[in-house]
Design an enzyme around this catalytic site. Structure first.
Site, PDB file in Angstrom:
ATOM      1  N   HIS A  50       0.835  -1.195   0.000  1.00  0.00           N
ATOM      2  CA  HIS A  50       0.000   0.000   0.000  1.00  0.00           C
ATOM      3  C   HIS A  50       0.877   1.256   0.000  1.00  0.00           C
ATOM      4  O   HIS A  50       2.049   1.207   0.368  1.00  0.00           O
ATOM      5  CB  HIS A  50      -0.941  -0.016   1.205  1.00  0.00           C
ATOM      6  CG  HIS A  50      -1.984  -1.102   1.111  1.00  0.00           C
ATOM      7  ND1 HIS A  50      -2.978  -1.273   2.039  1.00  0.00           N
ATOM      8  CD2 HIS A  50      -2.176  -2.061   0.171  1.00  0.00           C
ATOM      9  CE1 HIS A  50      -3.750  -2.298   1.687  1.00  0.00           C
ATOM     10  NE2 HIS A  50      -3.274  -2.797   0.553  1.00  0.00           N
ATOM     11  N   GLU A  52       1.093   3.900   1.868  1.00  0.00           N
ATOM     12  CA  GLU A  52       1.716   4.314   3.134  1.00  0.00           C
ATOM     13  C   GLU A  52       3.005   3.562   3.373  1.00  0.00           C
ATOM     14  O   GLU A  52       4.017   4.118   3.805  1.00  0.00           O
ATOM     15  CB  GLU A  52       0.796   4.005   4.321  1.00  0.00           C
ATOM     16  CG  GLU A  52      -0.580   4.602   4.294  1.00  0.00           C
ATOM     17  CD  GLU A  52      -1.605   3.702   3.605  1.00  0.00           C
ATOM     18  OE1 GLU A  52      -1.313   3.224   2.487  1.00  0.00           O
ATOM     19  OE2 GLU A  52      -2.683   3.519   4.171  1.00  0.00           O
ATOM     20  N   LEU A 204     -12.966  -1.553 -29.206  1.00  0.00           N
ATOM     21  CA  LEU A 204     -13.064  -1.224 -27.777  1.00  0.00           C
ATOM     22  C   LEU A 204     -12.023  -1.942 -26.923  1.00  0.00           C
ATOM     23  O   LEU A 204     -12.316  -2.350 -25.794  1.00  0.00           O
ATOM     24  CB  LEU A 204     -14.476  -1.505 -27.232  1.00  0.00           C
ATOM     25  CG  LEU A 204     -15.641  -0.753 -27.849  1.00  0.00           C
ATOM     26  CD1 LEU A 204     -16.927  -1.044 -27.070  1.00  0.00           C
ATOM     27  CD2 LEU A 204     -15.402   0.765 -27.854  1.00  0.00           C
ATOM     28  N   GLU A 289     -19.121   4.723 -24.329  1.00  0.00           N
ATOM     29  CA  GLU A 289     -18.483   5.544 -25.370  1.00  0.00           C
ATOM     30  C   GLU A 289     -19.425   5.860 -26.517  1.00  0.00           C
ATOM     31  O   GLU A 289     -18.993   6.093 -27.643  1.00  0.00           O
ATOM     32  CB  GLU A 289     -17.215   4.841 -25.873  1.00  0.00           C
ATOM     33  CG  GLU A 289     -16.159   4.666 -24.795  1.00  0.00           C
ATOM     34  CD  GLU A 289     -14.757   4.462 -25.349  1.00  0.00           C
ATOM     35  OE1 GLU A 289     -14.518   4.758 -26.533  1.00  0.00           O
ATOM     36  OE2 GLU A 289     -13.912   3.977 -24.593  1.00  0.00           O
ATOM     37  N   GLY A 291     -23.431   5.464 -28.640  1.00  0.00           N
ATOM     38  CA  GLY A 291     -23.495   6.761 -29.287  1.00  0.00           C
ATOM     39  C   GLY A 291     -24.430   7.734 -28.596  1.00  0.00           C
ATOM     40  O   GLY A 291     -24.686   7.635 -27.395  1.00  0.00           O
TER      41      GLY A 291
HETATM   42  N1  LIG Z   1     -17.638  11.097 -31.455  1.00  0.00           N
HETATM   43  C1  LIG Z   1     -17.887  10.142 -30.593  1.00  0.00           C
HETATM   44  O1  LIG Z   1     -17.410  10.168 -29.446  1.00  0.00           O
HETATM   45  C2  LIG Z   1     -18.754   8.990 -30.995  1.00  0.00           C
HETATM   46  C3  LIG Z   1     -18.896   7.915 -30.129  1.00  0.00           C
HETATM   47  C4  LIG Z   1     -19.736   6.888 -30.476  1.00  0.00           C
HETATM   48  C5  LIG Z   1     -20.439   6.938 -31.666  1.00  0.00           C
HETATM   49  N2  LIG Z   1     -20.289   7.968 -32.506  1.00  0.00           N
HETATM   50  C6  LIG Z   1     -21.089   8.055 -33.747  1.00  0.00           C
HETATM   51  O2  LIG Z   1     -22.445   8.092 -33.345  1.00  0.00           O
HETATM   52  C7  LIG Z   1     -23.266   7.421 -34.325  1.00  0.00           C
HETATM   53  C8  LIG Z   1     -24.113   6.389 -33.631  1.00  0.00           C
HETATM   54  O3  LIG Z   1     -24.816   7.002 -32.587  1.00  0.00           O
HETATM   55  P1  LIG Z   1     -26.385   6.982 -32.502  1.00  0.00           P
HETATM   56  O4  LIG Z   1     -26.792   8.013 -31.558  1.00  0.00           O
HETATM   57  O5  LIG Z   1     -26.927   7.036 -33.880  1.00  0.00           O
HETATM   58  O6  LIG Z   1     -26.695   5.504 -31.990  1.00  0.00           O
HETATM   59  P2  LIG Z   1     -26.237   4.687 -30.686  1.00  0.00           P
HETATM   60  O7  LIG Z   1     -26.568   5.407 -29.443  1.00  0.00           O
HETATM   61  O8  LIG Z   1     -24.879   4.142 -30.858  1.00  0.00           O
HETATM   62  O9  LIG Z   1     -27.221   3.444 -30.846  1.00  0.00           O
HETATM   63  C9  LIG Z   1     -28.595   3.628 -30.717  1.00  0.00           C
HETATM   64  C10 LIG Z   1     -29.247   2.379 -31.171  1.00  0.00           C
HETATM   65  O10 LIG Z   1     -28.934   1.363 -30.247  1.00  0.00           O
HETATM   66  C11 LIG Z   1     -30.124   0.648 -29.999  1.00  0.00           C
HETATM   67  N3  LIG Z   1     -30.110   0.111 -28.648  1.00  0.00           N
HETATM   68  C12 LIG Z   1     -30.121  -1.180 -28.336  1.00  0.00           C
HETATM   69  N4  LIG Z   1     -30.159  -1.362 -27.031  1.00  0.00           N
HETATM   70  C13 LIG Z   1     -30.163  -0.162 -26.471  1.00  0.00           C
HETATM   71  C14 LIG Z   1     -30.237   0.279 -25.155  1.00  0.00           C
HETATM   72  N5  LIG Z   1     -30.296  -0.574 -24.119  1.00  0.00           N
HETATM   73  N6  LIG Z   1     -30.224   1.595 -24.945  1.00  0.00           N
HETATM   74  C15 LIG Z   1     -30.161   2.463 -25.951  1.00  0.00           C
HETATM   75  N7  LIG Z   1     -30.116   2.091 -27.229  1.00  0.00           N
HETATM   76  C16 LIG Z   1     -30.135   0.791 -27.494  1.00  0.00           C
HETATM   77  C17 LIG Z   1     -31.240   1.624 -30.195  1.00  0.00           C
HETATM   78  O11 LIG Z   1     -32.354   0.867 -30.599  1.00  0.00           O
HETATM   79  P3  LIG Z   1     -33.811   1.209 -30.025  1.00  0.00           P
HETATM   80  O12 LIG Z   1     -34.082   2.632 -30.384  1.00  0.00           O
HETATM   81  O13 LIG Z   1     -34.676   0.227 -30.678  1.00  0.00           O
HETATM   82  O14 LIG Z   1     -33.731   1.021 -28.555  1.00  0.00           O
HETATM   83  C18 LIG Z   1     -30.734   2.496 -31.285  1.00  0.00           C
HETATM   84  O15 LIG Z   1     -31.084   1.979 -32.545  1.00  0.00           O
HETATM   85  C19 LIG Z   1     -22.319   6.845 -35.331  1.00  0.00           C
HETATM   86  O16 LIG Z   1     -22.304   7.691 -36.449  1.00  0.00           O
HETATM   87  C20 LIG Z   1     -20.979   6.868 -34.632  1.00  0.00           C
HETATM   88  O17 LIG Z   1     -19.930   7.012 -35.579  1.00  0.00           O
HETATM   89  C21 LIG Z   1     -19.456   9.006 -32.189  1.00  0.00           C
END
Ligand SMILES: NC(=O)c1ccc[n+]([C@@H]2O[C@H](COP(=O)([O-])OP(=O)(O)OC[C@H]3O[C@@H](n4cnc5c(N)ncnc54)[C@H](OP(=O)(O)O)[C@@H]3O)[C@@H](O)[C@H]2O)c1
Length: 357
Positions: A50, A52, A204, A289, A291
């Site tokens: 630890h 300390e 990831l 992370e 979307g």
């Molecule tokens: N710049 C960044 O940091 C970053 C990070 C990640 C992604 N991105 C970009 O973001 C885009 C994708 O994001 P997005 O907002 O379109 O989609 P998303 O949040 O990645 O995914 C949403 C989808 O996931 C489904 N889903 C399944 N289980 C879920 C749950 N438990 N909770 C929530 N959703 C669930 C939803 O279906 P239902 O509606 O049927 O539930 C919905 O179709 C991409 O273009 C990616 O390149 C950017």
């Protein structure tokens, strides 16, 4: 060096254990003698000494009659190593100043042991900072029944995470991406939703110089089983474990393909249920992370403890993917304000770390 400066130093030292201490807390310690630092240390490895004990060893004989400044209450139990309280008493420390009380039921109570041994004990110096540093550890010993949830997004100045074609590689610059590798290493699980898995097909995995004590579990939120088993997260599940969170109906349909690829299935209808199931599976911290839809829903449900927002100097405009899609509107007068706990410059980008209240 005054006590507060020594505590800041101890907190800074403690970060060296990030991703390496496993389920243990991050701990840093400084031995102060007549206002000078005569020894310092941190908990570097799960199962290792630890903070300390390391600091006392560094101070050697100079610890006799000195003060010990340590981020967390010294432990009093035999775990993987003997109690820190014994080492402190043996070293002849005069006074102990710690930041926050321990919450591990097996380890806490060290302050009382030290007092009984004739040592002056004080606490509370930068306690909030120490608790923030160990938010996962404190959550682990709470009874919330879910992991500590952090949300990390790289966004444009107009809060878009991808352009009108759904492309997000890369919104942020290299330094920000190196930071994300460091960040990932310290979380027990990393999650994305189906939209992101389909758009980016992310791995990831942790690819930076910091190797985690245990590689984070990957979590795919795919309620309706929209993501094919050929997606990287599922197809590589034998090398890096993946949990796919499916709704009941989808689980029945997709179970064979997902399990054949070596991924594990968790069945949950909503996000709270999914987090509870991850907690049951022993996951204490989750870094989400993206979307944007998942981010917005987690926030709307009050399931986010911390935000890492990386703001990049560009505008993506109409058609870009919103960072917090589907987040219901809030009135200015009642929208909760997040507490900024850190601001950092990462190349041309800006990192904001925000804590929920
Ligand atoms: N710049 C960044 O940091 C970053 C990070 C990640 C992604 N991105 C970009 O973001 C885009 C994708 O994001 P997005 O907002 O379109 O989609 P998303 O949040 O990645 O995914 C949403 C989808 O996931 C489904 N889903 C399944 N289980 C879920 C749950 N438990 N909770 C929530 N959703 C669930 C939803 O279906 P239902 O509606 O049927 O539930 C919905 O179709 C991409 O273009 C990616 O390149 C950017």
């Amino acid at each position: 060096v005054d006590e507060r400066a020594a505590m800041l130093r101890a907190i800074r030292l403690a970060w060296n254990g990030w991703a390496r201490v496993g389920s243990n807390p991050l701990v840093g310690a400084v031995v102060l003698r007549d206002g000078a630092v005569v020894g310092e240390g941190f908990h570097a490895e799960f199962g290792g000494p630890h903070g300390e004990v390391v600091a006392l060893a560094a101070a050697g004989e100079r610890a006799r009659g000195a003060d010990l400044v340590v981020t967390l209450e010294p432990c009093r139990h035999y775990g993987k190593t003997p109690p820190c309280t014994e080492a402190i008493l043996r070293a002849g420390i005069r006074r102990v100043v710690f930041g926050a009380h321990d919450v591990d039921p097996e380890a806490l109570g060290g302050a009382e042991v030290l007092r009984r041994g004739g040592i002056a004990v004080e606490h509370g110096v930068l306690a909030e900072e120490v608790r923030r540093q160990n938010a996962v550890f404190f959550n682990r010993h709470s009874h919330r029944g879910r992991p500590f949830v952090a949300l990390k997004l790289a966004l444009s100045l107009d809060a878009r995470i991808a352009d009108q074609d759904g492309r997000s590689r890369w919104v942020s610059g290299e330094e920000a991406r190196e930071f994300v590798q460091w960040l990932r290493a310290g979380y027990e699980a990393i999650g994305v939703a189906a939209g992101t898995a389909r758009a980016d097909d992310p791995a990831l995995t942790v690819r930076g110089p910091l190797r985690p004590h245990r590689p984070p579990l990957r979590v795919l939120f795919d309620r309706r089983a929209e993501v094919p088993a050929t997606a990287r997260l599922i197809a590589t599940a034998r090398e890096t474990p993946t949990v796919v969170v499916l709704g009941h109906e989808a689980a029945a349909a997709a179970r064979a393909a997902v399990t054949a690829a070596g991924a594990e299935i968790v069945v949950a209808e909503d996000l709270a249920g999914a987090l509870a199931a991850l907690h049951e599976r022993g996951i204490a911290s989750l870094l989400v992370e993206g979307g944007g839809i998942l981010a917005g829903r987690l926030l709307a449900a009050g399931l986010v403890d911390r935000l890492y927002v990386i703001v990049a100097p560009l505008l993506l405009g109409a058609g870009g993917v919103p960072a917090f899609g589907e987040l219901p509107g809030a009135a200015l007068s009642s929208a909760p304000r997040w507490r900024v706990s850190e601001r950092r410059v990462l190349g041309d980008d800006q990192l904001l770390v925000l804590e929920g209240t």
